[in-house]
Each structure stands twice: as C-alpha cells, then as structure tokens.
Design an enzyme around this catalytic site. Structure first.
Site, short mmCIF file in Angstrom:
data_model
loop_
_atom_site.label_atom_id
_atom_site.label_comp_id
_atom_site.label_asym_id
_atom_site.label_seq_id
_atom_site.Cartn_x
_atom_site.Cartn_y
_atom_site.Cartn_z
CD1 TRP A 211 41.55 -37.66 -19.36
CD2 TRP A 211 41.20 -36.32 -17.82
NE1 TRP A 211 42.99 -36.80 -19.31
CE2 TRP A 211 42.54 -36.05 -18.17
CE3 TRP A 211 40.67 -35.51 -16.76
CZ2 TRP A 211 43.30 -35.07 -17.67
CZ3 TRP A 211 41.60 -34.62 -16.14
CH2 TRP A 211 42.87 -34.14 -16.45
CE LYS B 20 43.11 -32.13 -23.48
NZ LYS B 20 44.17 -32.30 -22.72
CG ASP C 176 35.68 -35.07 -21.43
OD1 ASP C 176 35.90 -34.33 -22.24
OD2 ASP C 176 36.28 -35.40 -20.51
C1 LIG Z 1 39.42 -35.73 -22.12
C2 LIG Z 1 39.84 -34.89 -20.88
N1 LIG Z 1 38.89 -34.39 -19.97
C3 LIG Z 1 39.02 -33.51 -19.04
C4 LIG Z 1 40.08 -32.87 -19.04
C5 LIG Z 1 40.25 -31.97 -17.85
O1 LIG Z 1 40.49 -30.73 -18.45
P1 LIG Z 1 40.99 -29.31 -17.44
O2 LIG Z 1 42.37 -29.75 -17.11
O3 LIG Z 1 40.90 -28.18 -18.66
O4 LIG Z 1 40.06 -29.09 -16.50
C6 LIG Z 1 41.25 -33.45 -19.93
C7 LIG Z 1 42.42 -32.72 -19.56
O5 LIG Z 1 43.47 -32.84 -20.24
C8 LIG Z 1 41.00 -34.11 -20.75
O6 LIG Z 1 42.01 -34.60 -21.56
#
Ligand SMILES: Cc1ncc(COP(=O)(O)O)c(C=O)c1O
Length: 403
Positions: free
Chosen positions: A117, A225, A201
């Site tokens: 991520w 989550k 994040d």
């Molecule tokens: C740590 C993390 N950041 C960002 C995201 C991206 O989120 P989204 O799919 O809601 O854009 C996720 C998705 O699982 C994630 O686990």
C-alpha cells in the site's frame, strides 16, 4: 432476524471484513426506521438535523477513542484510501506553498515504502509530482531475517533545510502483514519530526492500538476493516495545514479537484457534497460500542491476545508454517500472513495451502487465502473478531499440523 449461519461462521477477510452482529442488527432496524423518525437512515437528508446529530455523535465518539485534540479536524469523506494517496500529497503541497508563499520552488516529499500500500501511494505521488523521494524501501528486509530493518535514523530523509512538504508512511501493510512498531515515528530525528508534516495511512489498524495524533499532520483510514462498511474514509488533519489551494499560486502542482480539498470538507462539516450516510451511521454505532467496551486500550489487549495465539503456533511448528514477516517485532496484529511448507521439500506449497483453506472452509472459517499478489495464507483478526473465534482458527491450525 435469523443469525444462525452467521454465528457459525468465522470471517477472516481482509476488508471489507466482519462487523459486530449486534451493530448490524441495530443498523438493520435503522435502515427501516431510524430512531422512531419513520424514515430509514439511508433515506435521511444529509442536511437534516437528524443526520447532522448522528454525524456529530460519530465524530465525538471517535475523538474520545483516539484522543484527537481540538486543533485537528475530523473529516468523513469518500474515495477510499486510494483517493487519499493523491489528496494527502496535494493538500500538504498546498499547505507548504501557503506557509512559504510559494518561495523556494517545488519542495521534496518523502515516502517510506514498507509494503504494497505504501508502494502504491509512492507511485501515485510520482505520477502527480516531481520531487518525490523514497527514503527507504524495507520490503525485502521485512521478509528476510538476515537483513535488519533500517531504523528511522538511517532513512535517507530529505534535509530539513529543503523544507520537505511531508513524510508519508503506512502504519499497517494489509497485504504484506507487517506493522510498524509503535514508537517508530518517535525515532525520527527530533528536528525533522518537529518540522515536517507526517502523514499516516492507518486503514487497517486504526482503533486496534493507540496512535499519537499530535505527532502527525494527517492520519487517515478507510472504514472497511476495523470500523464499518466500505464507502467512508476518515481524515484527521491538523487545522493549521488546512488551506485554500486556490489562494496560493505555484507552477509546480496542479489545481486540486474540489472534492479532494480538505478545506472544502472542513468549512462544510464534511457536507460539501452528499456524504456516504450508511457507512457513517454504522461507523458511529461501532464507535459507540467500542467506547462502551473499554475503548482502544481493550481493543489493543484483545488484538495482542488473538495474534499471539496464531504467532505462537507458527513459532512452535517451523517445519509446517513460515511467517512472511521474518522480524517478530514487525508482525501485524491485524493481518497475519504466512506460508505453509511442503513436508518433503520444506518449500512453500500451494497444494498444502489449498488443503488448509479447504479444512477451514469445512469448519466455516472463511476468507483465509492470502492476497493474490503474495499467495499463502492471511488471517485478518480485526476488532470485531472475538477471542473465541481466534481460538477456533488456532485449533484448526493444530488439527492441520497433526494431520
Ligand atoms: C492500508 C491500506 N491503504 C489503502 C487501501 C486502499 O483502500 P481503498 O480500497 O478503500 O481505496 C487499503 C485497502 O485495503 C489498505 O489496506
């Protein structure tokens, strides 16, 4: 409402993931008739006082849970974590330009890459902007016990004299199964930490352990989550960094789409445009429940207890299981990733993993497969998963070892 099948199922999905049944039962009533108003929650106007009260209550409960100081705004937005990859960058560049009056040219922005991520966020920054610096890439180190993980003091940070506009990191890598040790960010050089806005994040570990909001400029997290249904992304941002990007003129970053501008959300109490009403509602119910049940302190104790059960199993059976994250202090308490080894070759085996997935499914333990990009097994032990459910999973691991 019949919850029998649900009660027999253990859902270890990485997100969207399981939510507490009592919350969903309350929400199902709220969809039909929200608190006796005769209107379902998804039918409320977002301009109504009923919805505004709901939103205020959710924000207040979240503030209490995370100890969010009043000089931070809390925004309920759409677009997911993925949209924050760009929104955090563009808003921090605007804040930097406002502070420095656009003087000194395009500032560097620093990115810590620790998994899938943060790597995506870094790539998005490179798409949008020039001087993006990857200060460390610890993906290989995390998987290899012989390679120490570089401490923050060893990262290739931009110099504070260059006035970096931000440092970005991902606190818990959902796919890789790694999580920063809690005091990692406090180990940054003091002057850097004081001067550079730090963006985190926390999509997959928020509310599972305390986070020092005051050390950060922005902490953001998608709901799907530990919080609620997908569709709402919560941004906690220090108010002095919330600026009007149209009032600063620089040549090095583009106009920001209005829905991405934090100031629009702040000035309009997260109601600049129609908000994701249902996810906000359910998130609010989860906040209320968590406050009643001991808050983040209790969630952390549970997360430690549940993850210890699984990691102890991995340690006790090294010929069967191999943790993906080689360094124990980097292992996630939310997303536990490992491979299953072939007894003859000692190598990770897709066939053994398929056998384990099948055993789990036979016992209604579902969504245990690792992310398609890394394979293996991933057990996501989010807040809604009880200790008893984790014990059931571990007893299946035990059964697998014996077989
Ligand atoms: C740590 C993390 N950041 C960002 C995201 C991206 O989120 P989204 O799919 O809601 O854009 C996720 C998705 O699982 C994630 O686990």
């Amino acid at each position: 409402m019949n919850t029998d099948a649900r009660e027999q199922t253990v859902n270890l999905g990485a997100g969207p993931s399981m939510l507490p049944t009592d919350v969903l039962l309350e929400a199902s009533q709220g969809i039909i008739d929200y608190e006796g108003t005769g209107i379902g929650v998804t039918e409320l106007s977002h301009r109504s006082s009923t919805f505004k009260n709901l939103l205020t209550q959710a924000e207040n409960d979240l503030r209490a849970l995370l100890d969010i100081p009043s000089d931070y705004a809390v925004l309920f937005l759409q677009g997911g974590g993925t949209e924050q990859f760009s929104a955090t960058l563009l808003n921090m560049l605007a804040a930097h330009a406002a502070k420095h009056q656009g003087q000194g040219g395009a500032p560097p922005v620093d990115y810590v890459v620790s998994g899938a991520w943060s790597s995506k966020a870094y790539k998005e920054a490179c798409r949008l902007y020039g001087p993006v610096r990857q200060v460390v890439d610890m993906r290989k180190n995390i998987r290899d016990a012989s390679q120490p993980i570089p401490a923050p003091s060893a990262w290739n940070l931009s110099s504070v004299d260059e006035n970096p506009a931000m440092l970005y990191y991902c606190d818990n890598e959902t796919i890789d199964g790694s999580e920063f040790p809690q005091d990692f960010i406090h180990q940054l050089p003091e002057e850097y930490r004081q001067r550079v806005p730090i963006v985190a994040d926390c999509s997959s570990n928020i509310l599972s352990r305390p986070i020092d909001i005051r050390t950060h400029a922005v902490v953001y997290f998608g709901a799907q989550k530990n919080i609620g249904p997908s569709g709402v992304t919560i941004v906690v941002v220090r108010r002095d960094l919330v600026v009007d990007p149209d009032a600063v003129h620089t040549s090095y970053f583009p106009r920001i789409p209005t829905t991405l501008v934090y100031k629009n959300a702040v000035d309009n109490g997260s109601l600049y445009n129609t908000p994701p009403i249902f996810p906000i509602y359910v998130s609010g119910l989860v906040f209320k429940k968590l406050r009643k049940e001991g808050g983040v302190t209790r969630a952390q104790e549970l997360a430690q207890a549940k993850s210890k059960l699984v990691y102890d199993m991995l340690e006790q059976h090294p010929s069967v299981f191999q943790a993906n994250v080689a360094h124990a202090h980097f292992r996630s308490k939310m997303n536990l990733t490992f491979r299953i080894l072939d007894a003859n070759t000692g190598e990770p085996s897709d066939a053994e993993e398929a056998r384990f997935v099948k055993l789990c499914e036979e016992h209604k333990v579902v969504q245990v497969k690792g992310h398609r990009s890394v394979g293996g097994i991933r057990l996501s032990l989010y807040n809604a998963l009880t200790l008893e459910m984790a014990q059931k999973v571990v007893s299946l691991m035990q059964q697998f070892v014996k077989a």
